[in-house]
Motif scaffolding. Structure first.
Motif, PDB file in Angstrom:
ATOM      1  N   LEU A 171      -1.326  26.003 -32.014  1.00 43.21           N
ATOM      2  CA  LEU A 171      -0.040  25.541 -31.481  1.00 43.21           C
ATOM      3  C   LEU A 171       0.439  24.304 -32.242  1.00 43.21           C
ATOM      4  CD1 LEU A 171      -0.514  25.913 -27.597  1.00 43.21           C
ATOM      5  CD2 LEU A 171       0.883  27.330 -29.097  1.00 43.21           C
ATOM      6  N   HIS A 172      -0.478  23.365 -32.492  1.00 42.10           N
ATOM      7  CA  HIS A 172      -0.112  22.182 -33.279  1.00 42.10           C
ATOM      8  C   HIS A 172       0.305  22.579 -34.688  1.00 42.10           C
ATOM      9  CE1 HIS A 172      -1.193  18.945 -30.515  1.00 42.10           C
ATOM     10  NE2 HIS A 172      -2.281  19.626 -30.175  1.00 42.10           N
ATOM     11  N   LEU A 173      -0.451  23.496 -35.291  1.00 46.88           N
ATOM     12  CA  LEU A 173      -0.137  23.935 -36.645  1.00 46.88           C
ATOM     13  C   LEU A 173       1.232  24.598 -36.706  1.00 46.88           C
ATOM     14  CD1 LEU A 173      -1.097  24.390 -39.571  1.00 46.88           C
ATOM     15  CD2 LEU A 173      -2.181  26.502 -38.796  1.00 46.88           C
ATOM     16  N   ASN A 174       1.494  25.478 -35.773  1.00 49.94           N
ATOM     17  CA  ASN A 174       2.790  26.181 -35.751  1.00 49.94           C
ATOM     18  C   ASN A 174       3.937  25.236 -35.412  1.00 49.94           C
ATOM     19  OD1 ASN A 174       1.630  28.658 -36.416  1.00 49.94           O
ATOM     20  ND2 ASN A 174       1.160  29.123 -34.272  1.00 49.94           N
ATOM     21  N   LEU A 221     -11.470  23.644 -43.075  1.00 48.84           N
ATOM     22  CA  LEU A 221     -10.486  24.654 -43.464  1.00 48.84           C
ATOM     23  C   LEU A 221      -9.237  24.550 -42.604  1.00 48.84           C
ATOM     24  CD1 LEU A 221      -9.769  27.143 -45.150  1.00 48.84           C
ATOM     25  CD2 LEU A 221     -10.915  28.548 -43.418  1.00 48.84           C
ATOM     26  N   ASN A 222      -9.419  24.390 -41.295  1.00 51.48           N
ATOM     27  CA  ASN A 222      -8.264  24.272 -40.401  1.00 51.48           C
ATOM     28  C   ASN A 222      -7.471  23.005 -40.678  1.00 51.48           C
ATOM     29  OD1 ASN A 222      -8.699  26.664 -38.972  1.00 51.48           O
ATOM     30  ND2 ASN A 222     -10.197  25.697 -37.632  1.00 51.48           N
ATOM     31  N   LEU A 223      -8.168  21.917 -40.986  1.00 50.35           N
ATOM     32  CA  LEU A 223      -7.474  20.658 -41.270  1.00 50.35           C
ATOM     33  C   LEU A 223      -6.709  20.733 -42.583  1.00 50.35           C
ATOM     34  CD1 LEU A 223     -10.113  18.034 -40.092  1.00 50.35           C
ATOM     35  CD2 LEU A 223      -7.968  18.623 -38.984  1.00 50.35           C
ATOM     36  N   ASP A 224      -7.205  21.501 -43.539  1.00 45.83           N
ATOM     37  CA  ASP A 224      -6.454  21.696 -44.787  1.00 45.83           C
ATOM     38  C   ASP A 224      -5.144  22.433 -44.515  1.00 45.83           C
ATOM     39  OD1 ASP A 224      -8.303  20.396 -46.326  1.00 45.83           O
ATOM     40  OD2 ASP A 224      -9.361  22.207 -46.950  1.00 45.83           O
ATOM     41  N   ARG A 225      -5.203  23.413 -43.646  1.00 46.91           N
ATOM     42  CA  ARG A 225      -3.968  24.132 -43.274  1.00 46.91           C
ATOM     43  C   ARG A 225      -2.985  23.197 -42.579  1.00 46.91           C
ATOM     44  NH1 ARG A 225      -6.309  28.159 -39.395  1.00 46.91           N
ATOM     45  NH2 ARG A 225      -4.177  28.921 -39.192  1.00 46.91           N
ATOM     46  N   MET A 258      -1.358  20.831 -45.227  1.00 46.67           N
ATOM     47  CA  MET A 258      -0.300  21.469 -46.018  1.00 46.67           C
ATOM     48  C   MET A 258       0.984  21.600 -45.216  1.00 46.67           C
ATOM     49  SD  MET A 258      -2.293  24.350 -48.306  1.00 46.67           S
ATOM     50  CE  MET A 258      -3.241  25.070 -46.968  1.00 46.67           C
ATOM     51  N   ALA A 259       0.844  21.905 -43.931  1.00 49.95           N
ATOM     52  CA  ALA A 259       2.032  22.040 -43.079  1.00 49.95           C
ATOM     53  C   ALA A 259       2.741  20.706 -42.912  1.00 49.95           C
ATOM     54  CB  ALA A 259       1.622  22.606 -41.718  1.00 49.95           C
ATOM     55  N   VAL A 260       1.993  19.621 -42.716  1.00 51.51           N
ATOM     56  CA  VAL A 260       2.642  18.318 -42.520  1.00 51.51           C
ATOM     57  C   VAL A 260       3.216  17.801 -43.828  1.00 51.51           C
ATOM     58  CG1 VAL A 260       0.742  16.676 -42.941  1.00 51.51           C
ATOM     59  CG2 VAL A 260       2.378  16.230 -41.113  1.00 51.51           C
ATOM     60  N   ASP A 261       2.603  18.133 -44.960  1.00 52.10           N
ATOM     61  CA  ASP A 261       3.176  17.753 -46.261  1.00 52.10           C
ATOM     62  C   ASP A 261       4.557  18.372 -46.430  1.00 52.10           C
ATOM     63  OD1 ASP A 261       1.071  16.196 -47.015  1.00 52.10           O
ATOM     64  OD2 ASP A 261       0.095  17.714 -48.257  1.00 52.10           O
ATOM     65  N   ASP A 262       4.652  19.645 -46.133  1.00 51.65           N
ATOM     66  CA  ASP A 262       5.944  20.336 -46.263  1.00 51.65           C
ATOM     67  C   ASP A 262       6.982  19.739 -45.322  1.00 51.65           C
ATOM     68  OD1 ASP A 262       4.798  21.975 -48.133  1.00 51.65           O
ATOM     69  OD2 ASP A 262       4.416  23.631 -46.742  1.00 51.65           O
TER      70      ASP A 262
END
Length: 692
Positions: A457-460, A505-509, A512-516
């Motif tokens: 949910l945080h990632l999305n 692995l999850n933190l890398d995803r 990348m999302a927060v960079d974008d």
């Protein structure tokens, strides 16, 4: 020889001369083996002496024969002289033979008598052995008979104690005696066939039934005490029930049906009592719960209210715990502390994140389960009884936990609970109590999918974030980036002991999302300089948060340091271009040209004079403006000073290159009066950097 001469007896007169015939010419003589005999005689002293004297063998032989004859005659004369003595000796020998004959007759009589006595002794020995065997057999028979009588006899005192006595230590010892008698009857087939047993067996059966009935009534009475409110179950178990655990063993061996009833009564009682206790404890804990996160508390969700009908928001101090670990990690250091006492916490109006209540609930479960497991094993000797009892408490806890879990959006709290379960497994392992292994595994298996769902949910929320609603016309660090930094630092801290790679692995995803998203937010600013400042402030803030979390965040920190470095270089160029654009363009495009070359347009004094005079007239004011710009642009003073130092250093390099170019231009020394010395510029730069 002297003796012979004395008596005048000449043996040679009787014997005459002995002559040896010469057989040398005889044909019957065999010389075979003669050489061997000669070799053997060669070393003989007598033969050697004879040969040495040169005496002839024949003469020597005659001498020997004469000597032998002389000795023989002397021996005969000695015998004649001793003839009288020999007669006396013969008489004495004959008398001895007579005496020995008489002794032989006497000893023969003794031997006959001794043989008779030996026969009698042998007979007596056989009779003795026979009597010993009979005695031994009678003793064995007496022992078995006395044991049999002792085992089946029922003393009146035993009857009185079992029928009318109170259940106490004496009663327990009497039950052991009765149990022994009952087992004796059942174990030996010969005993069952005895007539004595037919008389005593009805009495033993009545005693067995009475003992079973009395044990049942006593145990059930104690079980009723467990149901009374405010009863300390452990004290009742340890101080009373365990003292009478032989009653259970007696029922198990001699009253199986009644034992099953007692077992069922205990299971039913403890099932209800413990279920009620845990239900009441959970209800009390629910009043202490502090809500941390809801479905809308995500990294990429707008911080402002959702509208008129939005629910009342929690205070900011509670909401900071959604993403920041803070003091919540202390719960892992208090893993073995006693469980919360709800009424005390409620009296002080204390509220706790759910992981605190979770730890207390499972601490109480561990302690209760340990006590009950050990009691059931000691009292009943059955592990299954524990599982039958705790099916109720497990169901109560599962019902509560499932209702909490489905509404839990606190990722940090979920990760803390996973760690708590791991710590509780270690505690139970150290206690060597396996009864909660499957339950704790089940809880952990339910926590991981929920954590993964909340993390997604945080990632999305970052991937699908609405940039327009999130954007604020402010170059300072964005709250989304602060949420991300605190959230990442918290998870790295909590997962430092995990080596499976999944958190990384999850933190890398997530990164990348927060960079974008951050780049998209930066592009909302109309000016490139503002975009760069916005990115620098956010990267710097993220690095600061990760540093506070410890060395575990170094890998993630390195990524943002690279971004900070590249954007800081961009800002330095933008800042210098804003105040010294002509100088920088000239240095970049023409300062490296050879002034003596045959180019179409060589560098002249006219090209550089305006640049020199413009810099000389306003360089100090420009540096002051740059300083103010940096101070107002960057949230972190230290970061701002680092960028200002880089900008002023780069300015000094540009001006040095300009000065070098002027020196090469024909007539360039004429501009020396307008050139600012490098030392003056450095002195001015140091004035601004002293505040650092």
């Amino acid at each position: 020889m002297q003796g012979v001469q004395k008596h005048g007896f000449d043996l040679g007169a009787f014997v005459g001369d002995l002559t040896l015939e010469d057989d040398g010419d005889s044909d019957d003589i065999s010389l075979e083996g003669l050489q061997q005999v000669l070799e053997e005689c060669k070393n003989d002293d007598v033969v050697a002496n004879i040969l040495a004297k040169g005496t002839k063998l024949r003469e020597y032989t005659k001498g020997v024969e004469n000597n032998i004859r002389t000795v023989e005659l002397e021996s005969i004369q000695d015998y004649i002289r001793e003839s009288d003595n020999l007669v006396v000796l013969h008489e004495q020998i004959r008398d001895c033979d007579l005496i020995i004959s008489q002794m032989e007759t006497l000893l023969g009589g003794f031997q006959a008598e001794i043989g008779s006595i030996s026969s009698e002794i042998k007979t007596l020995q056989e009779k003795s052995m026979d009597m010993g065997l009979k005695l031994k057999n009678r003793k064995v028979a007496e022992l078995k008979l006395s044991g049999f009588v002792e085992e089946i006899i029922v003393p009146p005192k035993m009857v009185d104690i079992i029928v009318d006595g109170e259940v106490n230590e004496e009663y327990m010892k009497t039950l052991e005696v009765l149990s022994k008698k009952l087992k004796f009857i059942e174990a030996d087939a010969m005993v069952k066939m005895s007539k004595a047993l037919k008389d005593i067996q009805p009495e033993l059966e009545r005693l067995r039934q009475k003992a079973v009935s009395k044990a049942y009534e006593f145990i059930v009475q104690k079980l009723y005490a467990l149901r009374k409110p405010k009863t300390n179950i452990q004290i009742l178990q340890q101080s009373i029930l365990l003292k009478y655990k032989y009653l259970i063993l007696f029922l198990k061996e001699h009253g199986k049906e009644i034992y099953v009833e007692v077992r069922g009564a205990y299971v039913d009682t403890m099932h209800k009592v413990l279920s009620a206790h845990f239900r009441a404890y959970i209800q009390a804990l629910e009043k202490l719960q502090l809500d941390i996160a809801t479905a809308s508390d995500l990294i990429g969700v707008e911080a402002r209210g959702a509208g008129l009908f939005s629910r009342v928001r929690e205070p900011l101090k509670n909401k900071s715990a959604v993403f920041a670990l803070g003091d919540r990690i202390a719960i892992l250091k208090e893993i073995d502390q006693p469980a919360l006492i709800p009424h005390i916490a409620e009296a002080s109006s204390s509220k706790y994140p759910y992981e605190v209540l979770f730890r207390s609930l499972h601490k109480l479960l561990m302690d209760t389960a340990t006590s009950e497991y050990l009691f059931c094993d000691d009292f009943f000797g059955e592990e299954q009884i524990f599982h039958d009892i705790f099916a109720g408490p497990f169901a109560v806890i599962d019902e509560h936990f499932n209702s909490i879990l489905v509404n839990c959006f606190d990722a940090i709290g979920l990760m803390l609970m996973i760690h708590i379960i791991d710590q509780h497994r270690l505690v139970m392992s150290r206690r060597r109590i396996p009864c909660l292994d499957s339950y704790l595994d089940k809880v952990k298996l339910s926590l991981w999918p929920r954590f993964k769902m909340v993390f997604d949910l945080h990632l999305n929320s970052l991937r699908n974030a609405n940039v327009k609603t999130l954007w604020e016309d402010d170059i300072h660090p964005h709250y989304v980036m602060r949420r991300y930094a605190e959230f990442t630092a918290s998870l790295i801290q909590l997962n430092v002991d995990y080596g499976d790679g999944k958190p990384e692995l999850n933190l890398d995803r997530l990164r990348m999302a927060v960079d974008d998203l951050l780049v998209k937010l930066a592009r909302m600013f109309p000016k490139a300089k503002q975009q760069t400042i916005f990115l620098i402030n956010n990267y710097d803030m993220t690095i600061a948060v990760l540093k506070e979390a410890g060395t575990e965040c170094e890998k993630m920190q390195l990524h943002f340091e690279e971004l900070l470095k590249s954007n800081s270089a961009i800002f330095v160029e933008e800042l210098l271009m804003e105040h010294f654009s002509d100088l920088i363009i000239f240095v970049k495009t023409r300062a490296g040209e050879d002034v003596n070359s045959n180019s179409d347009r060589p560098i002249t004094i006219a090209d550089v004079e305006p640049l020199v005079k413009d810099f000389a007239s306003r360089w100090k004011a420009a540096i002051e403006l740059m300083h103010k710009d940096v101070i107002t642009s960057f949230s972190n003073f230290l970061c701002g000073m680092d960028i200002l130092r880089a900008a002023l250093t780069q300015l000094l390099l540009y001006y040095t290159r300009l000065s070098d170019c002027i020196k090469r231009i024909p007539g360039g020394p004429a501009l020396n009066k307008d050139l600012i010395s490098i030392s003056s510029i450095m002195y001015e730069i140091r004035k601004y950097l002293r505040t650092f």
